[in-house]
Each structure stands twice: as C-alpha cells, then as structure tokens.
Design a protein around this motif. Structure first.
Motif, PDB file in Angstrom:
ATOM      1  N   GLY A 399      39.447 -11.332 -66.278  1.00 40.24           N
ATOM      2  CA  GLY A 399      40.666 -11.901 -65.726  1.00 40.24           C
ATOM      3  C   GLY A 399      41.746 -12.080 -66.775  1.00 40.24           C
ATOM      4  O   GLY A 399      42.929 -11.778 -66.541  1.00 40.24           O
ATOM      5  N   SER A 400      41.353 -12.543 -67.956  1.00 42.35           N
ATOM      6  CA  SER A 400      42.324 -12.729 -69.042  1.00 42.35           C
ATOM      7  C   SER A 400      42.888 -11.386 -69.488  1.00 42.35           C
ATOM      8  O   SER A 400      44.091 -11.258 -69.763  1.00 42.35           O
ATOM      9  N   PHE A 401      42.036 -10.392 -69.539  1.00 34.41           N
ATOM     10  CA  PHE A 401      42.455  -9.062 -69.961  1.00 34.41           C
ATOM     11  C   PHE A 401      43.456  -8.467 -68.967  1.00 34.41           C
ATOM     12  O   PHE A 401      44.476  -7.898 -69.350  1.00 34.41           O
ATOM     13  N   MET A 402      43.166  -8.624 -67.665  1.00 35.15           N
ATOM     14  CA  MET A 402      44.069  -8.087 -66.644  1.00 35.15           C
ATOM     15  C   MET A 402      45.429  -8.760 -66.729  1.00 35.15           C
ATOM     16  O   MET A 402      46.466  -8.106 -66.593  1.00 35.15           O
ATOM     17  N   ALA A 403      45.453 -10.059 -66.981  1.00 39.97           N
ATOM     18  CA  ALA A 403      46.727 -10.769 -67.107  1.00 39.97           C
ATOM     19  C   ALA A 403      47.512 -10.277 -68.309  1.00 39.97           C
ATOM     20  O   ALA A 403      48.743 -10.149 -68.260  1.00 39.97           O
ATOM     21  N   THR A 404      46.811  -9.973 -69.406  1.00 37.16           N
ATOM     22  CA  THR A 404      47.467  -9.473 -70.616  1.00 37.16           C
ATOM     23  C   THR A 404      48.051  -8.083 -70.392  1.00 37.16           C
ATOM     24  O   THR A 404      49.164  -7.781 -70.845  1.00 37.16           O
ATOM     25  N   ILE A 405      47.301  -7.223 -69.710  1.00 34.14           N
ATOM     26  CA  ILE A 405      47.801  -5.881 -69.401  1.00 34.14           C
ATOM     27  C   ILE A 405      49.064  -5.974 -68.535  1.00 34.14           C
ATOM     28  O   ILE A 405      50.060  -5.270 -68.772  1.00 34.14           O
ATOM     29  N   ALA A 406      49.038  -6.838 -67.527  1.00 29.76           N
ATOM     30  CA  ALA A 406      50.215  -7.015 -66.664  1.00 29.76           C
ATOM     31  C   ALA A 406      51.397  -7.532 -67.467  1.00 29.76           C
ATOM     32  O   ALA A 406      52.546  -7.123 -67.267  1.00 29.76           O
ATOM     33  N   GLU A 407      51.123  -8.411 -68.411  1.00 28.12           N
ATOM     34  CA  GLU A 407      52.180  -8.946 -69.264  1.00 28.12           C
ATOM     35  C   GLU A 407      52.793  -7.839 -70.120  1.00 28.12           C
ATOM     36  O   GLU A 407      54.023  -7.776 -70.303  1.00 28.12           O
ATOM     37  N   GLY A 408      51.942  -6.952 -70.628  1.00 25.61           N
ATOM     38  CA  GLY A 408      52.439  -5.834 -71.432  1.00 25.61           C
ATOM     39  C   GLY A 408      53.302  -4.886 -70.627  1.00 25.61           C
ATOM     40  O   GLY A 408      54.356  -4.415 -71.088  1.00 25.61           O
ATOM     41  N   ALA A 414      60.999  -4.908 -69.371  1.00 23.36           N
ATOM     42  CA  ALA A 414      62.090  -5.821 -69.735  1.00 23.36           C
ATOM     43  C   ALA A 414      62.823  -5.381 -70.993  1.00 23.36           C
ATOM     44  O   ALA A 414      63.993  -5.712 -71.190  1.00 23.36           O
ATOM     45  N   THR A 415      62.147  -4.630 -71.843  1.00 21.06           N
ATOM     46  CA  THR A 415      62.766  -4.184 -73.102  1.00 21.06           C
ATOM     47  C   THR A 415      63.224  -2.727 -73.042  1.00 21.06           C
ATOM     48  O   THR A 415      63.507  -2.113 -74.066  1.00 21.06           O
ATOM     49  N   VAL A 484      48.760 -18.101 -64.895  1.00 23.34           N
ATOM     50  CA  VAL A 484      49.460 -16.930 -64.361  1.00 23.34           C
ATOM     51  C   VAL A 484      48.901 -16.569 -62.985  1.00 23.34           C
ATOM     52  O   VAL A 484      49.646 -16.243 -62.055  1.00 23.34           O
ATOM     53  N   TYR A 485      47.578 -16.639 -62.840  1.00 24.44           N
ATOM     54  CA  TYR A 485      46.971 -16.340 -61.541  1.00 24.44           C
ATOM     55  C   TYR A 485      47.361 -17.394 -60.500  1.00 24.44           C
ATOM     56  O   TYR A 485      47.554 -17.061 -59.322  1.00 24.44           O
ATOM     57  N   LYS A 486      47.458 -18.635 -60.916  1.00 22.36           N
ATOM     58  CA  LYS A 486      47.902 -19.681 -59.993  1.00 22.36           C
ATOM     59  C   LYS A 486      49.332 -19.391 -59.506  1.00 22.36           C
ATOM     60  O   LYS A 486      49.662 -19.594 -58.334  1.00 22.36           O
ATOM     61  N   ARG A 487      50.139 -18.897 -60.411  1.00 27.98           N
ATOM     62  CA  ARG A 487      51.509 -18.512 -60.051  1.00 27.98           C
ATOM     63  C   ARG A 487      51.480 -17.361 -59.036  1.00 27.98           C
ATOM     64  O   ARG A 487      52.221 -17.355 -58.056  1.00 27.98           O
ATOM     65  N   ALA A 488      50.591 -16.393 -59.272  1.00 26.35           N
ATOM     66  CA  ALA A 488      50.466 -15.253 -58.348  1.00 26.35           C
ATOM     67  C   ALA A 488      49.994 -15.730 -56.975  1.00 26.35           C
ATOM     68  O   ALA A 488      50.469 -15.235 -55.940  1.00 26.35           O
ATOM     69  N   ASP A 497      44.580  -7.428 -54.705  1.00 24.66           N
ATOM     70  CA  ASP A 497      43.709  -7.132 -55.848  1.00 24.66           C
ATOM     71  C   ASP A 497      44.107  -7.966 -57.064  1.00 24.66           C
ATOM     72  O   ASP A 497      45.238  -8.461 -57.151  1.00 24.66           O
ATOM     73  N   ILE A 498      43.192  -8.114 -58.013  1.00 27.63           N
ATOM     74  CA  ILE A 498      43.490  -8.893 -59.210  1.00 27.63           C
ATOM     75  C   ILE A 498      44.680  -8.335 -59.981  1.00 27.63           C
ATOM     76  O   ILE A 498      45.379  -9.068 -60.679  1.00 27.63           O
ATOM     77  N   SER A 499      44.944  -7.037 -59.816  1.00 21.64           N
ATOM     78  CA  SER A 499      46.084  -6.432 -60.511  1.00 21.64           C
ATOM     79  C   SER A 499      47.416  -6.975 -59.996  1.00 21.64           C
ATOM     80  O   SER A 499      48.448  -6.815 -60.658  1.00 21.64           O
ATOM     81  N   ALA A 500      47.400  -7.649 -58.835  1.00 21.29           N
ATOM     82  CA  ALA A 500      48.625  -8.239 -58.296  1.00 21.29           C
ATOM     83  C   ALA A 500      49.108  -9.406 -59.141  1.00 21.29           C
ATOM     84  O   ALA A 500      50.201  -9.934 -58.888  1.00 21.29           O
ATOM     85  N   VAL A 501      48.337  -9.803 -60.166  1.00 21.90           N
ATOM     86  CA  VAL A 501      48.830 -10.817 -61.112  1.00 21.90           C
ATOM     87  C   VAL A 501      50.124 -10.320 -61.755  1.00 21.90           C
ATOM     88  O   VAL A 501      50.928 -11.121 -62.239  1.00 21.90           O
ATOM     89  N   TYR A 502      50.331  -9.013 -61.752  1.00 21.53           N
ATOM     90  CA  TYR A 502      51.572  -8.397 -62.243  1.00 21.53           C
ATOM     91  C   TYR A 502      52.786  -9.037 -61.603  1.00 21.53           C
ATOM     92  O   TYR A 502      53.820  -9.259 -62.263  1.00 21.53           O
ATOM     93  N   ARG A 503      52.688  -9.367 -60.327  1.00 23.83           N
ATOM     94  CA  ARG A 503      53.838  -9.890 -59.600  1.00 23.83           C
ATOM     95  C   ARG A 503      54.230 -11.301 -60.058  1.00 23.83           C
ATOM     96  O   ARG A 503      55.353 -11.743 -59.803  1.00 23.83           O
ATOM     97  N   ALA A 504      53.324 -11.981 -60.744  1.00 24.48           N
ATOM     98  CA  ALA A 504      53.650 -13.296 -61.265  1.00 24.48           C
ATOM     99  C   ALA A 504      54.677 -13.210 -62.391  1.00 24.48           C
ATOM    100  O   ALA A 504      55.371 -14.173 -62.684  1.00 24.48           O
ATOM    101  N   TYR A 505      54.757 -12.037 -63.012  1.00 25.99           N
ATOM    102  CA  TYR A 505      55.669 -11.850 -64.156  1.00 25.99           C
ATOM    103  C   TYR A 505      57.036 -11.344 -63.723  1.00 25.99           C
ATOM    104  O   TYR A 505      57.970 -11.339 -64.533  1.00 25.99           O
ATOM    105  N   ILE A 506      57.171 -10.881 -62.488  1.00 26.73           N
ATOM    106  CA  ILE A 506      58.431 -10.258 -62.084  1.00 26.73           C
ATOM    107  C   ILE A 506      59.182 -11.102 -61.055  1.00 26.73           C
ATOM    108  O   ILE A 506      60.154 -10.650 -60.463  1.00 26.73           O
ATOM    109  N   HIS A 507      58.696 -12.323 -60.803  1.00 24.55           N
ATOM    110  CA  HIS A 507      59.373 -13.214 -59.866  1.00 24.55           C
ATOM    111  C   HIS A 507      59.797 -14.483 -60.588  1.00 24.55           C
ATOM    112  O   HIS A 507      59.122 -14.928 -61.498  1.00 24.55           O
TER     113      HIS A 507
END
Length: 507
Positions: A399-408, A414-415, A484-488, A497-507
């Motif tokens: 779970g931590s790894f998936m959140a880090t990948i989404a953050e990357g 963003a850059t 981050v997952y709580k935010r998602a 899917d767990i990969s939807a944690v990505y959406r926590a970073y774009i909202h």
C-alpha cells in the motif's frame, strides 16, 4: 501423426497449461528429480525465466521451424526478452563453434560427428540416455544440432490452439516441482527451495510445492466448504472446482452462488449448515467484523462446528481477531488454521496466490490439495496469529509503495514531465515489476476497475499501524500512506482499485 524426436540441447517451443508457447532448451533433469509417471515428456529450461518443467512431447515444437509463427502470436515484453535471450545464446554458440574450428588441437573441435543419443518418447529416465563421456549442456555450450527432424514442420499433425496473447505476468512462476509429497514446513523459504547449480554458473530455483498448473493434483476426498465469494473467494472456489474438489458454497448475497452451482458446487443455506456438512470450511471476507460475524453471528459457523471439523480463516484481519476465532473454534472441539492470501483478483483467478498459514499443522497438511489448487506456494508460519502479522506487513509495504508511485506520477505531471516517459524509465530500472507496469498503465488509461479494493488496502494499513503501536514500533511511512488512502476514500474511491489512490493527489 509423425513423431518429433528431440535430444538434449535442442531448442524448442514449450506449451504448459494456459501459458503461451515459450522458448526453451531440452536439458538433463537433476538426478534426484523424478519424471512424472505415465507422461511422455522432456525436461525443459525456459529462456528469460530460469524456470524448468517437464513438458509433454505433444506440447513441444522445434524452435527454428516455428519461430516466425510464435513471434506473430506472442507480443509481450517478457516474451520478446526470452526470444532475444535465445538469439544471444545462438550467437555465442556460433562464435564458439568458429573459434573451435580455427584451432588445431582436437580438444577444441566440435564433436559434430559423434553419435548423439536421441531421447525417445517412452524413455522412463531421460538422464539414463546421456552419454557419460559428455558433459551437461548448458547455455554456455553450443547447440548440438539445428537440423529439422522429420515431422517437425507446420504440417506435422498436431496443433496448439493459439490466439494472440498478452504478456502473462505470472509465467515466470510456473516452475513446478514434481515431488510426490507437497512440502509443509516451518523452515525459512531459502531452505524449502532446491538450488541446482549448472555448468554455466547460474542457479535454478525449484519450488518445493507441487501446484495446480501441472494438473497433477489429486483432490482431497474431504468435503470442502467455502464462505465468501468476493474478488478473491470467487477465483479460489473456481480453481477448487476445476481441480476436482467437492465444494459447498455460501455467500451473503446468494445470487453470487449461482455461477458456481452451475460449475458443480453445492449450495449451503447458512454458514452453520456449511460447517456442519463439510470437513473443512474456508472463509474469505472483507474485514475483522465480517470475520467475527460469520463465526459468532446468528446461524454462524460456530453452531455447525463439531469435534474434528476444520475451519480455515483466509481473510486478512488482525492477530487479535485470529486468536479469538481460534479459541472459540477449538473450544467446540474444532481445528483451526488461518491462511490469508497475498495476491489480487487476477492472481486468484489464475491460481497463483501465495498462502500464509498458521495454527493447526495437521489442518495445513489436510488442506494440501486445496492450497495447490488456489496458489503457487504456501508457507506455514507457526502459531495462530503469525500469518495475520506477516500479511499485514506485506500489505503495508504494498500500500505504501502504491501511494509513492502515484505521488511520483502526479509530481511528474505537475513539473511538466511526461508520465509515460516516467513509466518507461521506471520499467527499465531496478524497480521494474509487473505490478508497477500494470498499475501505472491503468492509471494513465483511467482504468480503476478493482483488482484489489482500495478500501481493503486502507483497512490493512490501519491494522498494520495498530500492530506497530502494540509492538511500540514506528510506522511513519505507513501512517503517511494511510492518510492518502483516507483522502481517496473521501473522494468515493473505496470500491475502485488500490491504484485509484492516484486521484487523491489530483483533487
């Protein structure tokens, strides 16, 4: 139908189970590895995976004759890497042959004129045919012959049902031991693996467990019950049925049972009825509360438990819940095993889960054929609660790894960096994995169909953090990922899917 004769060192295409044809080389099996009874087969080492397996002769084709055909129907990255490995092997072999031809002494000459023993289809022991004066052929040795044998062409009379296949991320796990008795050990995995040193200096690891993929499972004669037909449970039950087990199913939403009834399962009206009807009852539900309710609630499992009945908890829960369930089951004379599984819906469907078991060792052994049907390997970890602890740690890391990948990915965007380029670079480095590739591709495609629910990985992170508190051990990375997952979840991503944690970073 013309017979295809193969010998040690021949390059082939091998077809194993549901996997696509894969390039390999016929090699000598280890002396202590028995050939499957009643099967006419050769021992094959596969390129690009370092895996070996006994392959039936009808599932083997000469490499060169069918190369173009196979390349057309297989387009995966791993497959291409395997083909490239074959071509590298052939180049090295040709180079050695040229160097040998240029030398005057007889030691450097290729023994092309020396009669080679052909491995016949009905040979009982392949290693017995090997000329003692010949050394084992490995990747560093030239191929003995590339001559097309009679009947080896496309019109040889046998066909594989081939269709374009995607890269199978689990292919490299199909290596199977042919041991007659599956391993069940508390030893570390390094001691449960058999390391075979080859002449080239490489090692091949053979799992000690025999699994469903080789079709050699003898299903237990015990009656099996299964409670919970979610993402994981559905695949598990399907594989139990495919391998010949007698299974009685129950699910809170009864309609989910219909498909399995059509496949031959029996229907249980309540958890208590299933437990009373069956010798071994498995359950796989969403969280600790659901696991407790299934056992302790109205018409629950506990009401159907009698002396000798076995209950196997496959849900990912906290060790305290496992201890409670173990105590109440054994208080009625039942036997208890926890067996949470590491994997996803796809791995469950493919019978490629990793099973972590703890509790009653005799139940673990009684479940042998079931575990072989549903997973690629299993571990016995000792007393009840240990499997829950290990599973929470594994899911905490995932779970931590998936959140880090989404953050990357989101930081790249963003850059002003290309997310696809970020993924391409990542896939070529040390962090490359099927998990990363699949999840990132799904994110870029906006595909968040659940393979493992986001709400479940957040639950596991929460339980892992609590376990860290109990052990007075810091879990700052997991705590950050959990937020981050709580935010998602707050963004209605719980059932994605767990990969939807990505959406926590774009909202």
């Amino acid at each position: 139908m013309a017979t295809v004769h193969l010998r040690i060192g021949d390059l082939v295409w091998g077809k194993l189970g549901r996997y696509p044809p894969w390039p390999g080389k016929v090699v000598s099996p280890p002396k202590d590895l028995k050939k499957p009874r009643g099967k006419k087969c050769h021992f094959v080492k596969f390129f690009g995976t370092e895996d070996h397996a006994w392959i039936k002769v009808e599932q083997l084709k000469p490499y060169h004759t069918h190369k173009d055909e196979m390349i057309k129907i297989n387009k995966g990255k791993r497959f291409q890497q395997a083909v490239d490995a074959v071509e590298d092997f052939l180049k090295k072999a040709k180079g050695k042959e040229q160097n040998s031809d240029g030398k005057g002494d007889s030691k450097g000459k290729k023994t092309a004129n020396k009669p080679l023993k052909i491995l016949e289809e009905d040979d009982e022991d392949l290693s017995a045919l090997k000329d003692p004066s010949e050394k084992d052929l490995t990747d560093s040795d030239p191929e003995p012959s590339t001559i097309e044998r009679p009947g080896a062409g496309p019109g040889s009379g046998f066909k594989w049902e081939s269709s374009p296949v995607k890269d199978d991320p689990h292919f490299h796990h199909f290596l199977l031991s042919q041991s007659e008795k599956p391993a069940s050990s508390m030893e570390p995995i390094s001691k449960r693996l058999k390391i075979i040193e080859e002449d080239a200096g490489s090692t091949s690891i053979q799992a000690a467990d025999s699994t469903a993929i080789n079709g050699s499972i003898t299903p237990t004669d015990k009656r099996i019950g299964f409670l919970g037909l979610g993402l994981m449970g559905s695949g598990i039950v399907s594989n139990l049925l495919k391998m010949g087990h007698v299974v009685t199913v129950w699910n809170r939403t009864a309609e989910k049972c219909d498909l399995f009834i059509q496949e031959g399962a029996r229907l249980g009206r309540t958890p208590a009825e299933v437990a009373s009807m069956c010798d071994i009852t498995f359950s796989c539900v969403s969280d600790p509360k659901a696991a407790r309710d299934l056992v302790l609630g109205p018409s629950g499992v506990l009401q159907g438990i009698r002396p000798g009945k076995c209950y196997v908890e496959m849900s990912t829960v906290d060790p305290e819940t496992i201890t409670e369930l173990s105590q109440v089951i054994t208080s009625r004379g039942g036997r208890f095993l926890e067996a949470p599984v590491a994997g996803s819906q796809q791995l469950s469907n493919d019978g490629m889960l990793v099973i972590l078991a703890a509790g009653d060792r005799t139940v673990y052994e009684d479940c042998s054929s079931c575990f072989q049907a549903m997973g690629k390997t299993s571990f016995f970890l000792g007393e009840a609660g240990n499997a829950a602890r290990m599973m929470l740690i594994l899911n905490m890391v995932q779970g931590s790894f998936m959140a880090t990948i989404a953050e990357g990915l989101t930081l790249a965007q963003a850059t002003g960096q290309s997310q696809q380029t970020f993924l391409d670079i990542l896939s070529q480095g040390q962090m490359a994995s099927t998990f990363v590739d699949q999840k990132c591709q799904n994110i870029l495609q906006g595909n968040f169909k659940p393979d493992y629910y986001l709400k479940h990985i957040q639950k596991d992170l929460r339980l892992a953090i609590s376990m860290g508190d109990t052990a007075n051990h810091p879990t700052p990375m997991a705590a950050a990922a959990n937020e981050v997952y709580k935010r998602a979840k707050a963004l209605d991503q719980s059932d994605n899917d767990i990969s939807a944690v990505y959406r926590a970073y774009i909202h």
